[in-house]
Write a protein that holds these residues in place. Sequence first.
Motif, mmCIF file in Angstrom:
data_model
loop_
_atom_site.group_PDB
_atom_site.id
_atom_site.type_symbol
_atom_site.label_atom_id
_atom_site.label_comp_id
_atom_site.label_asym_id
_atom_site.label_seq_id
_atom_site.Cartn_x
_atom_site.Cartn_y
_atom_site.Cartn_z
ATOM 1 N N ASN A 171 0.807 -1.219 0.000
ATOM 2 C CA ASN A 171 0.000 0.000 0.000
ATOM 3 C C ASN A 171 0.844 1.274 0.000
ATOM 4 O O ASN A 171 0.329 2.350 0.295
ATOM 5 C CB ASN A 171 -0.946 -0.017 1.191
ATOM 6 C CG ASN A 171 -2.045 -1.042 1.065
ATOM 7 O OD1 ASN A 171 -3.075 -0.779 0.456
ATOM 8 N ND2 ASN A 171 -1.836 -2.220 1.631
ATOM 9 N N LYS A 172 2.130 1.144 -0.307
ATOM 10 C CA LYS A 172 3.031 2.284 -0.481
ATOM 11 C C LYS A 172 3.047 3.186 0.755
ATOM 12 O O LYS A 172 2.717 4.371 0.705
ATOM 13 C CB LYS A 172 2.653 3.085 -1.727
ATOM 14 C CG LYS A 172 2.741 2.281 -3.016
ATOM 15 C CD LYS A 172 2.340 3.096 -4.232
ATOM 16 C CE LYS A 172 2.432 2.272 -5.502
ATOM 17 N NZ LYS A 172 2.006 3.046 -6.696
ATOM 18 N N LEU A 173 3.467 2.605 1.861
ATOM 19 C CA LEU A 173 3.457 3.313 3.137
ATOM 20 C C LEU A 173 4.648 4.255 3.277
ATOM 21 O O LEU A 173 5.750 3.955 2.827
ATOM 22 C CB LEU A 173 3.500 2.313 4.296
ATOM 23 C CG LEU A 173 2.447 1.202 4.332
ATOM 24 C CD1 LEU A 173 2.679 0.317 5.549
ATOM 25 C CD2 LEU A 173 1.048 1.783 4.331
ATOM 26 N N ASP A 174 4.413 5.377 3.952
ATOM 27 C CA ASP A 174 5.514 6.229 4.405
ATOM 28 C C ASP A 174 5.997 5.754 5.775
ATOM 29 O O ASP A 174 7.198 5.775 6.045
ATOM 30 C CB ASP A 174 5.057 7.684 4.516
ATOM 31 C CG ASP A 174 4.730 8.289 3.162
ATOM 32 O OD1 ASP A 174 5.576 8.210 2.262
ATOM 33 O OD2 ASP A 174 3.606 8.836 3.017
ATOM 34 N N TYR A 175 5.046 5.361 6.637
ATOM 35 C CA TYR A 175 5.437 4.820 7.937
ATOM 36 C C TYR A 175 4.387 3.840 8.433
ATOM 37 O O TYR A 175 3.278 3.744 7.886
ATOM 38 C CB TYR A 175 5.721 5.929 8.949
ATOM 39 C CG TYR A 175 4.548 6.643 9.568
ATOM 40 C CD1 TYR A 175 3.898 6.138 10.694
ATOM 41 C CD2 TYR A 175 4.130 7.883 9.082
ATOM 42 C CE1 TYR A 175 2.854 6.823 11.301
ATOM 43 C CE2 TYR A 175 3.096 8.585 9.685
ATOM 44 C CZ TYR A 175 2.455 8.046 10.790
ATOM 45 O OH TYR A 175 1.432 8.731 11.384
ATOM 46 N N CYS A 176 4.771 3.095 9.469
ATOM 47 C CA CYS A 176 3.894 2.042 9.979
ATOM 48 C C CYS A 176 3.943 2.007 11.504
ATOM 49 O O CYS A 176 5.006 2.189 12.104
ATOM 50 C CB CYS A 176 4.326 0.688 9.422
ATOM 51 S SG CYS A 176 3.207 -0.679 9.855
ATOM 52 N N MET A 177 2.795 1.770 12.106
ATOM 53 C CA MET A 177 2.693 1.519 13.541
ATOM 54 C C MET A 177 2.659 0.018 13.754
ATOM 55 O O MET A 177 1.835 -0.687 13.167
ATOM 56 C CB MET A 177 1.418 2.166 14.090
ATOM 57 C CG MET A 177 1.220 1.947 15.584
ATOM 58 S SD MET A 177 2.455 2.811 16.570
ATOM 59 C CE MET A 177 2.858 1.544 17.784
ATOM 60 N N VAL A 178 3.561 -0.489 14.614
ATOM 61 C CA VAL A 178 3.679 -1.919 14.871
ATOM 62 C C VAL A 178 3.129 -2.233 16.256
ATOM 63 O O VAL A 178 3.691 -1.810 17.270
ATOM 64 C CB VAL A 178 5.144 -2.387 14.758
ATOM 65 C CG1 VAL A 178 5.261 -3.874 15.047
ATOM 66 C CG2 VAL A 178 5.703 -2.052 13.376
ATOM 67 N N HIS A 182 9.531 4.081 7.627
ATOM 68 C CA HIS A 182 9.694 4.508 9.012
ATOM 69 C C HIS A 182 8.707 3.741 9.898
ATOM 70 O O HIS A 182 7.637 3.324 9.439
ATOM 71 C CB HIS A 182 9.434 6.009 9.153
ATOM 72 C CG HIS A 182 10.201 6.865 8.182
ATOM 73 N ND1 HIS A 182 11.563 7.054 8.259
ATOM 74 C CD2 HIS A 182 9.782 7.586 7.100
ATOM 75 C CE1 HIS A 182 11.958 7.865 7.288
ATOM 76 N NE2 HIS A 182 10.898 8.192 6.565
ATOM 77 N N ALA A 183 9.051 3.586 11.182
ATOM 78 C CA ALA A 183 8.162 2.800 12.036
ATOM 79 C C ALA A 183 8.224 3.223 13.487
ATOM 80 O O ALA A 183 9.289 3.586 13.999
ATOM 81 C CB ALA A 183 8.495 1.312 11.929
ATOM 82 N N MET A 184 7.068 3.154 14.138
ATOM 83 C CA MET A 184 7.003 3.211 15.591
ATOM 84 C C MET A 184 6.558 1.837 16.065
ATOM 85 O O MET A 184 5.543 1.305 15.599
ATOM 86 C CB MET A 184 6.038 4.281 16.095
ATOM 87 C CG MET A 184 5.949 4.323 17.619
ATOM 88 S SD MET A 184 5.349 5.896 18.295
ATOM 89 C CE MET A 184 3.668 5.927 17.667
ATOM 90 N N ILE A 185 7.340 1.259 16.973
ATOM 91 C CA ILE A 185 7.120 -0.105 17.453
ATOM 92 C C ILE A 185 6.691 -0.043 18.910
ATOM 93 O O ILE A 185 7.349 0.602 19.728
ATOM 94 C CB ILE A 185 8.404 -0.948 17.297
ATOM 95 C CG1 ILE A 185 8.834 -0.979 15.831
ATOM 96 C CG2 ILE A 185 8.197 -2.356 17.838
ATOM 97 C CD1 ILE A 185 10.201 -1.614 15.599
ATOM 98 N N GLU A 186 5.587 -0.713 19.224
ATOM 99 C CA GLU A 186 5.125 -0.726 20.611
ATOM 100 C C GLU A 186 6.230 -1.248 21.534
ATOM 101 O O GLU A 186 7.058 -2.062 21.149
ATOM 102 C CB GLU A 186 3.874 -1.591 20.764
ATOM 103 C CG GLU A 186 2.587 -0.799 20.896
ATOM 104 C CD GLU A 186 2.571 0.137 22.094
ATOM 105 O OE1 GLU A 186 3.339 -0.049 23.049
ATOM 106 O OE2 GLU A 186 1.780 1.097 22.063
ATOM 107 N N LYS A 187 6.190 -0.780 22.786
ATOM 108 C CA LYS A 187 7.187 -1.235 23.753
ATOM 109 C C LYS A 187 6.876 -2.668 24.183
ATOM 110 O O LYS A 187 5.719 -3.103 24.111
ATOM 111 C CB LYS A 187 7.253 -0.289 24.949
ATOM 112 C CG LYS A 187 5.943 -0.175 25.755
ATOM 113 C CD LYS A 187 5.792 -1.300 26.751
ATOM 114 C CE LYS A 187 4.350 -1.419 27.174
ATOM 115 N NZ LYS A 187 4.096 -2.716 27.829
ATOM 116 N N PRO A 188 7.895 -3.435 24.637
ATOM 117 C CA PRO A 188 9.316 -3.118 24.505
ATOM 118 C C PRO A 188 9.761 -3.268 23.052
ATOM 119 O O PRO A 188 9.066 -3.905 22.253
ATOM 120 C CB PRO A 188 9.986 -4.163 25.397
ATOM 121 C CG PRO A 188 9.066 -5.347 25.325
ATOM 122 C CD PRO A 188 7.684 -4.759 25.264
#
Length: 329
Positions: free
Chosen positions: A60-67, A87-93
């Motif tokens: 889907n041609k992402l710029d960033y992703c939330m994991v 780019h990504a933000m990954i849930e902790k830990p």
Amino acid sequence: MANLRAGLIGLGMMGRHHGRVLAGLEGVDLVAVADASGQDPHGVAKGRPLVATIEELLANKLDYCMVAVPTIYHEEVGLALAEAGVHAMIEKPLAQDTPSAERIASAFEAKGLVGAVGHIERYNPALQQARARLEAGELGDVYQIVTRRQGPFPARIADVGVVKDLATHDIDLTSWVRQQPFTSVAARTAFRSGREFEDMVSITGQLADGTITSHLVNWLSPFKERVTVITGAKGAFIADTLTADLTFHANGEIKTVWGDIANFRGVSEGDVVRYAIAKREPLLVEHENFRDAVLGKDADIVTLSQGLATVRVAEAVIESAASGRMIEL
């Protein structure tokens, strides 16, 4: 300027909240969501493409992703995103162990990508205020930081124990609010619920500047408590992150001459102030900062290197509990 194209993988209890925030985040379009089950139990998709794999999501041609997948899958998903230049933000830990966390951090650094870890407590208004006031010198020298994070067992957690799931919040926020790394930890754990992972931990530690720390964390209490107490030369801050309240207890200056009162309140009293502070949703503030980081703007994110440091401390806590020794970091 076109909106950033965001994806979300993991549609469980946290994923639904990330989906809600992303769906309304200014300057961002949530374009697709994914879950390994192929299901959307909380109705996050709302007409957007729903897929089962990270490969399908990347189409889907992402710029960033939330994991927001379980911790044991963070490395697999994170490395796939890095390889794709997303780019990504990954849930902790950040990951289930230090080697995995190192591989994720290295992959994003090698690609020049923005990576962050979802340590949401940093964005709680009470802790944001506490840090700002510490930096302004309102507490003077800081002597001790104590946290209590207690509550009933969450059925959603199956792949890690209370140290990596909950205590990582306290490890991260303590180091962040004081702007100092941990240098040693000593811990004891308990296994009371019949699972393979610990469900109670008591941790003592020290930061690089000499601040001593104490953290009580469990999944066994019938009540929920989220409290941080910062004691310094001029008094103490108490941050309650359930209510987002910050209270200051000044050192005693007024002598208590009534003996009966002095017996239980002390020989002197100081002012007690509960600050009136703006209370925005921490998850929204977290996403706003990550969006701005992706856009190259000034932003306060939990970097992958900071997330890696938290995993290292968490593993030192587990090692200390298993060996009965203090662990130097």
